[in-house]
Design a protein around this motif. Structure first.
Motif, PDB file in Angstrom:
ATOM      1  N   PRO A   1      29.595  17.890  15.628  1.00 37.92           N
ATOM      2  CA  PRO A   1      30.002  16.557  15.177  1.00 37.92           C
ATOM      3  C   PRO A   1      31.281  16.088  15.857  1.00 37.92           C
ATOM      4  CG  PRO A   1      29.539  18.013  13.311  1.00 37.92           C
ATOM      5  CD  PRO A   1      29.602  18.873  14.537  1.00 37.92           C
ATOM      6  N   TYR A   2      31.491  14.782  15.828  1.00 37.84           N
ATOM      7  CA  TYR A   2      32.739  14.224  16.327  1.00 37.84           C
ATOM      8  C   TYR A   2      33.835  14.398  15.286  1.00 37.84           C
ATOM      9  CZ  TYR A   2      36.369  10.965  17.786  1.00 37.84           C
ATOM     10  OH  TYR A   2      37.580  10.411  18.153  1.00 37.84           O
ATOM     11  N   ALA A   3      34.941  14.974  15.716  1.00 36.66           N
ATOM     12  CA  ALA A   3      36.152  15.038  14.914  1.00 36.66           C
ATOM     13  C   ALA A   3      37.275  14.462  15.768  1.00 36.66           C
ATOM     14  CB  ALA A   3      36.476  16.468  14.504  1.00 36.66           C
TER      15      ALA A   3
ATOM     16  N   TRP B   1      29.889  24.170   9.297  1.00 38.91           N
ATOM     17  CA  TRP B   1      31.333  24.355   9.245  1.00 38.91           C
ATOM     18  C   TRP B   1      32.081  23.027   9.360  1.00 38.91           C
ATOM     19  CZ3 TRP B   1      31.681  28.934  13.235  1.00 38.91           C
ATOM     20  CH2 TRP B   1      31.318  30.130  12.586  1.00 38.91           C
ATOM     21  N   MET B   2      31.472  22.070  10.038  1.00 39.03           N
ATOM     22  CA  MET B   2      32.128  20.784  10.263  1.00 39.03           C
ATOM     23  C   MET B   2      31.504  19.684   9.422  1.00 39.03           C
ATOM     24  SD  MET B   2      32.809  20.917  14.390  1.00 39.03           S
ATOM     25  CE  MET B   2      33.880  19.457  14.334  1.00 39.03           C
ATOM     26  N   SER B   3      31.014  20.043   8.238  1.00 42.24           N
ATOM     27  CA  SER B   3      30.384  19.041   7.375  1.00 42.24           C
ATOM     28  C   SER B   3      31.358  17.937   6.968  1.00 42.24           C
ATOM     29  CB  SER B   3      29.792  19.707   6.139  1.00 42.24           C
ATOM     30  OG  SER B   3      30.796  20.376   5.394  1.00 42.24           O
TER      31      SER B   3
ATOM     32  N   VAL C   1      31.196  15.249   9.512  1.00 41.33           N
ATOM     33  CA  VAL C   1      30.022  14.395   9.330  1.00 41.33           C
ATOM     34  C   VAL C   1      30.252  13.423   8.178  1.00 41.33           C
ATOM     35  CG1 VAL C   1      27.559  14.375   8.789  1.00 41.33           C
ATOM     36  CG2 VAL C   1      28.493  16.148  10.287  1.00 41.33           C
ATOM     37  N   ASP C   2      30.839  13.897   7.099  1.00 39.55           N
ATOM     38  CA  ASP C   2      31.121  13.028   5.957  1.00 39.55           C
ATOM     39  C   ASP C   2      32.073  11.892   6.323  1.00 39.55           C
ATOM     40  OD1 ASP C   2      29.509  14.648   4.399  1.00 39.55           O
ATOM     41  OD2 ASP C   2      31.191  15.780   3.531  1.00 39.55           O
ATOM     42  N   ALA C   3      32.904  12.123   7.328  1.00 37.86           N
ATOM     43  CA  ALA C   3      33.902  11.130   7.731  1.00 37.86           C
ATOM     44  C   ALA C   3      33.358  10.095   8.712  1.00 37.86           C
ATOM     45  CB  ALA C   3      35.119  11.824   8.330  1.00 37.86           C
TER      46      ALA C   3
END
Length: 329
Positions: A132-134, A280-282, A285-287
């Motif tokens: 995901p993009y962070a 781990w990066m859920s 995704v929520d953001a």
């Protein structure tokens, strides 16, 4: 039935900041740049190239610097994110185009995202697979965070990769066997069962491969496929690929001016429900309503691991071509 993976593929190299970049292309139409991850190759897009071409796109899969037939700068710092982004820009320009859609998987997802963030005039839309993009962030240095994850009994794989030569000493004596285990460890049909030791960690004084499955290949990976990947790394070595991990602190510094920045172009995310990169990066995704305000869709594929476009090529092709069609209006 999958599209024929080798028909009408065209190989060439173009000039780039890396020196030269090897790419494989198929089709004509709007340009779609495909960026692979670790430890992979342009070949990871072998099922997407014909599908995108058939849908009316100019599909171009690169060997990222350090991989395959692309140049392999010797300096570790030559693999920082800013350099990889400029390679992507150079490919678009070398192909005579003003802009492109960029799609990446694994590290390629991060490279694609930062390419879109820093060069919205070149990358008009971005597709992200598995990672995901962070947005770039503040806080502790990445290596400090990863050092804390493992604890006293084990070490996170990103930390294990940091010291030049250490992972090479494990991988390069048996590239084919190591790749087979690594691919199997992160594939839905061959990954360790819940409760077994996590292959993302290394026991202190151990090896990463000690936790890989042995004697089994995932369904998406044929012996010929494995031969191709192994042949690439047996020729080039693994250092160029590992140097991406060795620049995470430099990236943290380089991208500090873009802390928290959203990507405003149209975007797509596809992840595997069984992939640690996604779970781990859920929170990332929520953001997405904030970090990817022009997100077209976010898909989580059930019973799918990390190698998403190879594990589930038909579904990924359908989602990619459907999304690309919405960009032409």
């Amino acid at each position: 039935m999958h599209p024929e993976p080798t028909a009408e593929l065209r190989h060439r190299t173009v000039e780039a900041p890396a020196g030269r970049l090897h790419l494989v292309e198929q089709g004509t139409g709007p340009l779609v740049l495909l960026v692979h991850g670790f430890p992979e190759s342009w070949y990871s897009w072998r099922r997407q190239l014909p599908a995108l071409a058939a849908a009316g796109y100019w599909a171009v899969a690169i060997d990222v610097r350090g991989y395959g037939r692309s140049s392999r700068p010797t300096a570790t710092e030559a693999y920082r994110m800013l350099d990889l982004v400029e390679d992507n820009v150079a490919v678009v320009r070398a192909l005579g185009e003003e802009n492109a859609v960029v799609v990446g998987h694994d590290w390629g997802s991060s490279i694609a995202a930062v390419s879109a963030l820093l060069h919205p005039e070149v990358f008009r839309a971005v597709g992200l697979l598995s990672v995901p993009y962070a947005p770039p962030g503040g806080g502790p240095r990445p290596t400090d965070i990863f050092d804390r994850i493992g604890g006293p009994e084990q070490e996170f794989y990103v930390s294990y990769f940091q010291e030049p030569g250490r992972a090479e000493a494990e991988i390069e004596p048996d590239v084919r066997g190591w790749l087979a285990g690594f691919y199997a460890a992160l594939s839905a049909d061959t990954m360790p069962a819940h409760g077994e030791p996590d292959p993302h960690f290394v026991a202190r004084d151990g090896r990463l491969r000690d936790r890989f499955p042995t004697g089994v290949l995932p369904a998406w990976l044929s012996e010929d496929d494995l031969d191709f990947y192994a042949g690439e790394f047996e020729r080039t070595g693994i250092t160029g690929a590992l140097n991406r991990y060795r620049n995470m602190d430099r990236d943290w510094e380089d991208l500090a001016p873009h802390r928290g920045a959203p990507i405003k172009q149209p975007s797509l995310f596809i992840g595997g429900a069984l992939d640690a990169s996604t779970t781990w990066m859920s929170d990332a995704v929520d953001a997405y309503p904030t970090t990817l305000p022009a997100l077209s869709a976010s898909h989580l594929l059930d019973d799918c691991g990390h190698w998403i476009q190879q594990e589930r090529p038909d579904e990924v092709n359908r989602l990619l071509t459907g999304w690309l069609a919405t960009l032409q209006g």
